[in-house]
Design an enzyme around this catalytic site. Structure first.
Site, PDB file in Angstrom:
ATOM      1  N   TYR A  21       0.821  -1.214   0.000  1.00  0.00           N
ATOM      2  CA  TYR A  21       0.000   0.000   0.000  1.00  0.00           C
ATOM      3  C   TYR A  21       0.856   1.266   0.000  1.00  0.00           C
ATOM      4  O   TYR A  21       0.545   2.234   0.674  1.00  0.00           O
ATOM      5  CB  TYR A  21      -0.984   0.002   1.167  1.00  0.00           C
ATOM      6  CG  TYR A  21      -1.846  -1.231   1.243  1.00  0.00           C
ATOM      7  CD1 TYR A  21      -2.679  -1.589   0.180  1.00  0.00           C
ATOM      8  CD2 TYR A  21      -1.821  -2.062   2.355  1.00  0.00           C
ATOM      9  CE1 TYR A  21      -3.459  -2.727   0.237  1.00  0.00           C
ATOM     10  CE2 TYR A  21      -2.599  -3.211   2.419  1.00  0.00           C
ATOM     11  CZ  TYR A  21      -3.420  -3.538   1.362  1.00  0.00           C
ATOM     12  OH  TYR A  21      -4.191  -4.667   1.412  1.00  0.00           O
ATOM     13  N   HIS A  22       1.944   1.249  -0.791  1.00  0.00           N
ATOM     14  CA  HIS A  22       2.843   2.393  -0.905  1.00  0.00           C
ATOM     15  C   HIS A  22       3.091   2.752  -2.369  1.00  0.00           C
ATOM     16  O   HIS A  22       4.245   2.923  -2.782  1.00  0.00           O
ATOM     17  CB  HIS A  22       4.194   2.095  -0.242  1.00  0.00           C
ATOM     18  CG  HIS A  22       4.117   1.685   1.186  1.00  0.00           C
ATOM     19  ND1 HIS A  22       5.061   0.858   1.790  1.00  0.00           N
ATOM     20  CD2 HIS A  22       3.209   1.974   2.155  1.00  0.00           C
ATOM     21  CE1 HIS A  22       4.738   0.670   3.052  1.00  0.00           C
ATOM     22  NE2 HIS A  22       3.621   1.339   3.309  1.00  0.00           N
ATOM     23  N   PRO A  23       2.074   2.912  -3.207  1.00  0.00           N
ATOM     24  CA  PRO A  23       2.329   3.210  -4.613  1.00  0.00           C
ATOM     25  C   PRO A  23       2.807   4.647  -4.813  1.00  0.00           C
ATOM     26  O   PRO A  23       2.334   5.573  -4.148  1.00  0.00           O
ATOM     27  CB  PRO A  23       0.963   2.986  -5.275  1.00  0.00           C
ATOM     28  CG  PRO A  23      -0.022   3.285  -4.193  1.00  0.00           C
ATOM     29  CD  PRO A  23       0.627   2.807  -2.915  1.00  0.00           C
TER      30      PRO A  23
END
Length: 540
Positions: A477-479
């Site tokens: 969840y770190h795009p």
């Protein structure tokens, strides 16, 4: 409607598209000047739900259809055709309102790498003051921290005892314990600090937007989905959006600022006619400006872990009725216990080989385990066993694989990412799994382990490890990266965050990162917005 025609509607100085982490920071900082009018437009709603305020609420918020965009991903052939929803907060505060509240800035090398790639003025020494400006650090005074800023950052109030075992196992394996990890050197293991205030979540909405909403020159519009930016020639002059199904318009006298997140910002530019010209024409979208890098350069931290059954209680085995009543009592009487904990309480950065110049994996320790259900990977459903278990995950600090954001037939975002298209990422994840084995084998953890759980049997060679990695890789969840900063032809924005070839339009959020930072990305996103506000105001 012609996408290049001027828009009607009310005129203001600054239009901010997206009330997430970056947008709320910008709304606060720009509206500090009482002579300018600022409007913040957010597709989601308010952030007042108890689930949002309670630290442990992230477990229910991620993938929730009300609070999460749940962007779809096309099947990824590099991970056996699996795919996930890509989470992003759909409410004021954005992902800072649904995340695990881990506060990590990144390494010195992370930001120096940006400057070397063409983002002049974004090296570590240049951005550190912006991290400190935001921060109100509640721990012992430290030169790497700031105090008096809007964002409360706090040490954990109640560390799970097994975190100490993890830190000791790291030390026994040659990875030192760091008392503080915010000064640019993060090689080592450490207890995480969180974006929390008095034991409650401190999101960007709470820290930056809530106190600014009393200003008469700031207007916040919620439940308003921006369809496109409107141009007069090559100048952005406003937006069109839908609210309650009705089309609305706003005009910007100075600038339109796109802060819709890594997926949302790229998709909005594409819908608005800014992007690869041939691709836009093939979708019937009129080209305002041919900019090949829009939507490209997508990066995400690939994550793979292992977990073990242990002989002491863990969070898995403490979810019965009496346990939950006890957790609630501890939170009510001192904001302590599991209900006050960030998602990951202990972490580390490590090199999987001494020949490497910098850490290549981030370690995440959790006194629990969970499983992504194979039949529901497209909805990110998970289940947690009831037996005592512990988990160590690794994520790639600097993944080499790249993806992109496109539009589907309805003009909505579609993530096209191949997590393991670059063999170097597979090699690093295999090395990371072997590092996990060494940590589990260290005396501090080995004495707790009863049996393996996942994998049930350790792979015997690199080919088996590679298969395990491809079956277990998941997003962290770190795009970042789809509107990359730089000066070359493939860059989308310049170092002042202005869209190349367009006047009056900036992108300010995680999408502008040239490369992903080595840790969680929420704190760097706030820094980008702090610096972006100064760039807009001419203070840089």
């Amino acid at each position: 409607m012609n996408p290049s025609s001027p828009t009607a509607g009310v005129a203001v100085d600054y239009l901010i598209v997206g009330g997430g982490t970056a947008g709320t920071v910008l709304a606060n900082r720009l509206s500090e000047n009482p002579s300018v009018q600022v409007v913040l437009v957010e597709a989601g709603g308010e952030a007042r739900s108890p689930l949002v305020q309670l630290p442990v609420g992230f477990a229910k918020l991620v993938a929730h259809p009300v609070f999460d965009w749940r962007y779809p991903q096309a099947p990824d052939p590099t991970i056996h055709g699996r795919h996930f929803v890509w989470s992003a907060g759909r409410l004021l505060g954005g992902s800072s309102s649904i995340n695990g509240q881990v506060y990590i800035r990144g390494t010195r090398r992370d930001f120096d790498r940006w400057a070397e790639a063409g983002a002049r003025g974004w090296n570590f020494d240049a951005v550190l003051p912006y991290f400190k400006r935001s921060e109100d650090w509640t721990g012992a005074p430290h030169p790497a921290h700031g105090q008096g800023g809007p964002l409360t950052v706090s040490p954990m109030r109640d560390v799970h005892p097994l975190c100490r075992n993890f830190l000791e196992a790291c030390a026994q394996s040659g990875l030192p314990t760091l008392a503080d990890y915010h000064g640019g050197d993060m090689e080592g293991a450490f207890l995480t600090v969180g974006t929390q205030r008095d034991g409650w979540r401190c999101s960007a909405e709470k820290a930056f937007l809530r106190p600014a909403r009393q200003r008469p020159n700031l207007r916040v519009i919620t439940n308003a989905r921006v369809e496109r930016v409107v141009f007069d020639g090559r100048r952005a002059v406003g937006i069109h959006y839908l609210q309650d199904g009705r089309p609305q318009a706003l005009r910007a006298q100075r600038e339109v600022i796109v802060s819709a997140g890594t997926v949302g910002s790229a998709a909005l530019l594409l819908r608005s006619g800014v992007g690869p010209g041939a691709w836009l024409q093939s979708r019937g979208i009129g080209v305002v400006h041919d900019l090949e890098g829009v939507g490209q350069n997508l990066q995400e931290h690939a994550s793979v872990g292992q977990n073990k059954f242990v002989n002491v209680p863990t969070l898995n085995s403490q979810t019965g009725l009496l346990d939950m009543l006890g957790h609630a009592w501890r939170f009510a009487n001192g904001r302590k216990g599991i209900l006050s904990a960030p998602a990951v309480q202990a972490m580390g950065l490590a090199r999987t080989s001494p020949e490497l110049a910098e850490p290549d994996v981030q370690l995440h320790f959790m006194p629990l385990s969970y499983d992504i259900l194979p039949e529901t990977v497209s909805t990110a459903s998970a289940t947690m066993p009831k037996e005592p278990t512990i988990t160590i995950n690794v994520t790639l600090c600097q993944p080499k694989s790249r993806g992109r954001v496109e539009l589907d037939a309805d003009g909505q975002p579609l993530v096209m990412h191949q997590f393991l298209s670059d063999s170097r990422d597979v090699d690093s994840l295999i090395a990371g799994q072997k590092l996990i084995d060494r940590l589990f084998g260290a005396p501090a953890l080995r004495s707790l382990i009863v049996a393996p759980r996942s994998p049930e049997k350790l792979p015997q060679d690199d080919a088996d490890w590679a298969d395990y990695v491809r079956w277990k890789t998941a997003p962290a969840y770190h795009p970042v990266g789809t509107c990359r900063m730089g000066r070359d032809a493939a860059a989308v924005v310049d170092p002042a965050l202005r869209v190349h070839g367009i006047e009056g339009l900036r992108v300010i959020d995680a999408s502008v990162m040239p490369t992903v930072t080595s840790g969680n990305t929420n704190a760097p996103t706030m820094m980008i917005a702090e610096k972006g506000a100064d760039l807009i105001r001419g203070r840089e």
